[in-house]
Design a protein around this motif. Structure first.
Motif, PDB file in Angstrom:
ATOM      1  N   PHE A   1      44.799  20.071 -11.098  1.00 24.17           N
ATOM      2  CA  PHE A   1      43.956  18.874 -11.080  1.00 24.17           C
ATOM      3  C   PHE A   1      43.698  18.459 -12.513  1.00 24.17           C
ATOM      4  N   TYR A   2      43.919  17.187 -12.809  1.00 18.59           N
ATOM      5  CA  TYR A   2      43.721  16.694 -14.165  1.00 18.59           C
ATOM      6  C   TYR A   2      42.953  15.379 -14.118  1.00 18.59           C
ATOM      7  N   PRO A   3      42.186  15.071 -15.173  1.00 19.42           N
ATOM      8  CA  PRO A   3      41.298  13.909 -15.132  1.00 19.42           C
ATOM      9  C   PRO A   3      41.961  12.538 -15.097  1.00 19.42           C
ATOM     10  N   LYS A   4      42.971  12.277 -15.938  1.00 24.49           N
ATOM     11  CA  LYS A   4      43.430  10.891 -16.077  1.00 24.49           C
ATOM     12  C   LYS A   4      44.844  10.817 -16.644  1.00 24.49           C
TER      13      LYS A   4
ATOM     14  N   ILE B   1      52.566  20.799  -8.140  1.00 23.45           N
ATOM     15  CA  ILE B   1      52.164  19.396  -8.016  1.00 23.45           C
ATOM     16  C   ILE B   1      50.917  19.166  -8.860  1.00 23.45           C
ATOM     17  N   GLY B   2      50.782  17.940  -9.365  1.00 27.87           N
ATOM     18  CA  GLY B   2      49.599  17.539 -10.112  1.00 27.87           C
ATOM     19  C   GLY B   2      48.799  16.534  -9.310  1.00 27.87           C
ATOM     20  N   VAL B   3      47.472  16.599  -9.425  1.00 32.97           N
ATOM     21  CA  VAL B   3      46.580  15.732  -8.659  1.00 32.97           C
ATOM     22  C   VAL B   3      45.538  15.104  -9.580  1.00 32.97           C
ATOM     23  N   SER B   4      45.396  13.783  -9.485  1.00 37.02           N
ATOM     24  CA  SER B   4      44.280  13.085 -10.116  1.00 37.02           C
ATOM     25  C   SER B   4      43.869  11.951  -9.182  1.00 37.02           C
ATOM     26  N   ARG B   5      42.769  11.301  -9.518  1.00 29.52           N
ATOM     27  CA  ARG B   5      42.299  10.194  -8.685  1.00 29.52           C
ATOM     28  C   ARG B   5      42.918   8.855  -9.089  1.00 29.52           C
ATOM     29  N   ASP B   6      43.844   8.875 -10.030  1.00 26.63           N
ATOM     30  CA  ASP B   6      44.546   7.649 -10.399  1.00 26.63           C
ATOM     31  C   ASP B   6      45.413   7.179  -9.234  1.00 26.63           C
TER      32      ASP B   6
ATOM     33  N   THR C   1      36.820  20.153  -7.228  1.00 24.93           N
ATOM     34  CA  THR C   1      37.170  19.873  -8.624  1.00 24.93           C
ATOM     35  C   THR C   1      36.574  18.567  -9.146  1.00 24.93           C
ATOM     36  N   TRP C   2      35.865  17.844  -8.309  1.00 23.01           N
ATOM     37  CA  TRP C   2      35.178  16.621  -8.744  1.00 23.01           C
ATOM     38  C   TRP C   2      33.727  17.001  -8.939  1.00 23.01           C
ATOM     39  N   GLY C   3      33.220  16.838 -10.155  1.00 24.79           N
ATOM     40  CA  GLY C   3      31.844  17.255 -10.387  1.00 24.79           C
ATOM     41  C   GLY C   3      31.277  16.683 -11.664  1.00 24.79           C
ATOM     42  N   GLU C   4      30.100  17.167 -11.993  1.00 25.55           N
ATOM     43  CA  GLU C   4      29.387  16.684 -13.171  1.00 25.55           C
ATOM     44  C   GLU C   4      30.022  17.229 -14.438  1.00 25.55           C
ATOM     45  N   LYS C   5      30.235  16.330 -15.380  1.00 27.08           N
ATOM     46  CA  LYS C   5      30.808  16.692 -16.672  1.00 27.08           C
ATOM     47  C   LYS C   5      29.900  16.158 -17.773  1.00 27.08           C
ATOM     48  N   LYS C   6      30.014  16.766 -18.936  1.00 30.08           N
ATOM     49  CA  LYS C   6      29.242  16.309 -20.095  1.00 30.08           C
ATOM     50  C   LYS C   6      30.186  16.135 -21.271  1.00 30.08           C
ATOM     51  N   ASN C   7      30.025  15.024 -21.981  1.00 27.30           N
ATOM     52  CA  ASN C   7      30.845  14.746 -23.146  1.00 27.30           C
ATOM     53  C   ASN C   7      30.023  13.936 -24.137  1.00 27.30           C
TER      54      ASN C   7
ATOM     55  N   MET D   1      36.822  14.519 -12.878  1.00 26.92           N
ATOM     56  CA  MET D   1      37.694  15.616 -12.468  1.00 26.92           C
ATOM     57  C   MET D   1      37.535  16.774 -13.432  1.00 26.92           C
ATOM     58  N   ILE D   2      37.265  17.936 -12.896  1.00 24.80           N
ATOM     59  CA  ILE D   2      37.172  19.164 -13.682  1.00 24.80           C
ATOM     60  C   ILE D   2      38.572  19.765 -13.713  1.00 24.80           C
ATOM     61  N   ARG D   3      39.163  19.833 -14.912  1.00 23.28           N
ATOM     62  CA  ARG D   3      40.544  20.320 -15.032  1.00 23.28           C
ATOM     63  C   ARG D   3      40.613  21.741 -14.474  1.00 23.28           C
ATOM     64  N   SER D   4      41.364  21.901 -13.395  1.00 17.63           N
ATOM     65  CA  SER D   4      41.447  23.171 -12.683  1.00 17.63           C
ATOM     66  C   SER D   4      42.847  23.341 -12.113  1.00 17.63           C
ATOM     67  N   THR D   5      43.241  24.587 -11.910  1.00 17.76           N
ATOM     68  CA  THR D   5      44.554  24.886 -11.341  1.00 17.76           C
ATOM     69  C   THR D   5      44.403  25.990 -10.314  1.00 17.76           C
ATOM     70  N   PHE D   6      45.171  25.858  -9.233  1.00 20.16           N
ATOM     71  CA  PHE D   6      45.143  26.842  -8.153  1.00 20.16           C
ATOM     72  C   PHE D   6      46.565  27.273  -7.829  1.00 20.16           C
TER      73      PHE D   6
END
Length: 152
Positions: free
Chosen positions: A34-37, A65-70, A102-108, A116-121
């Motif tokens: 899972f990747y953000p963008k 496979i890669g997954v994002s909300r794009d 993997t969709w959650g609160e992030k801080k930047n 999207m919280i960068r995660s791999t399974f």
């Protein structure tokens, strides 16, 4: 967020190549990252890394496979621009990222937002999550995932 030992959600995803994959019964080992963008520096490096290692994953009996909300149109441009070979999934409605957590609160830079919280399974043929990497740092990540796929 799902973790090692959990069952993958019973969802079927469609990749940009038209392949349908049942995440709960992937017919062999499957890496889902899972990747953000699309077209951002870290995400581009990660997708290129997985693309360059697809033959090594295949030799380990593992698809990726890669997954994002794009949307798929964005994935298509991303794939063409960077000559990606890793199949991408458009999770526009968030069903896949919500099911994996993997969709959650992030801080930047002091700003809090949902993303999207960068995660791999690494999912086994029976749908059990064999390994889970959360809050991934891109550098060296593909090598770690490949090593786990070879050992599984």
């Amino acid at each position: 967020m799902l973790d090692k030992g959990d069952k993958a959600p019973s969802l079927t995803v469609k990749t940009g190549t038209g392949e349908m994959i049942d995440l709960a019964q992937p017919q062999g080992k499957l890496v889902v990252f899972f990747y953000p963008k699309d077209n951002t520096p870290g995400c581009t490096k990660e997708a290129i890394g997985f693309s360059e290692s697809l033959d090594d994953f295949a030799a380990a009996g593992t698809r990726v496979i890669g997954v994002s909300r794009d949307p798929m149109a964005s994935h298509d441009r991303f794939t063409r621009k960077h000559d990606l070979t890793v199949p991408l999934v458009a999770d526009e409605d968030g069903a896949v990222s919500d099911a994996f957590g993997t969709w959650g609160e992030k801080k930047n830079y002091g700003r809090t937002y949902m993303g999207m919280i960068r995660s791999t399974f690494l999912i086994g043929a029976d749908g059990t999550i064999l390994e889970a990497w959360k809050n991934v740092r891109v550098a060296g990540h593909v090598d770690k995932v490949l090593a786990a796929a070879r050992e599984a």
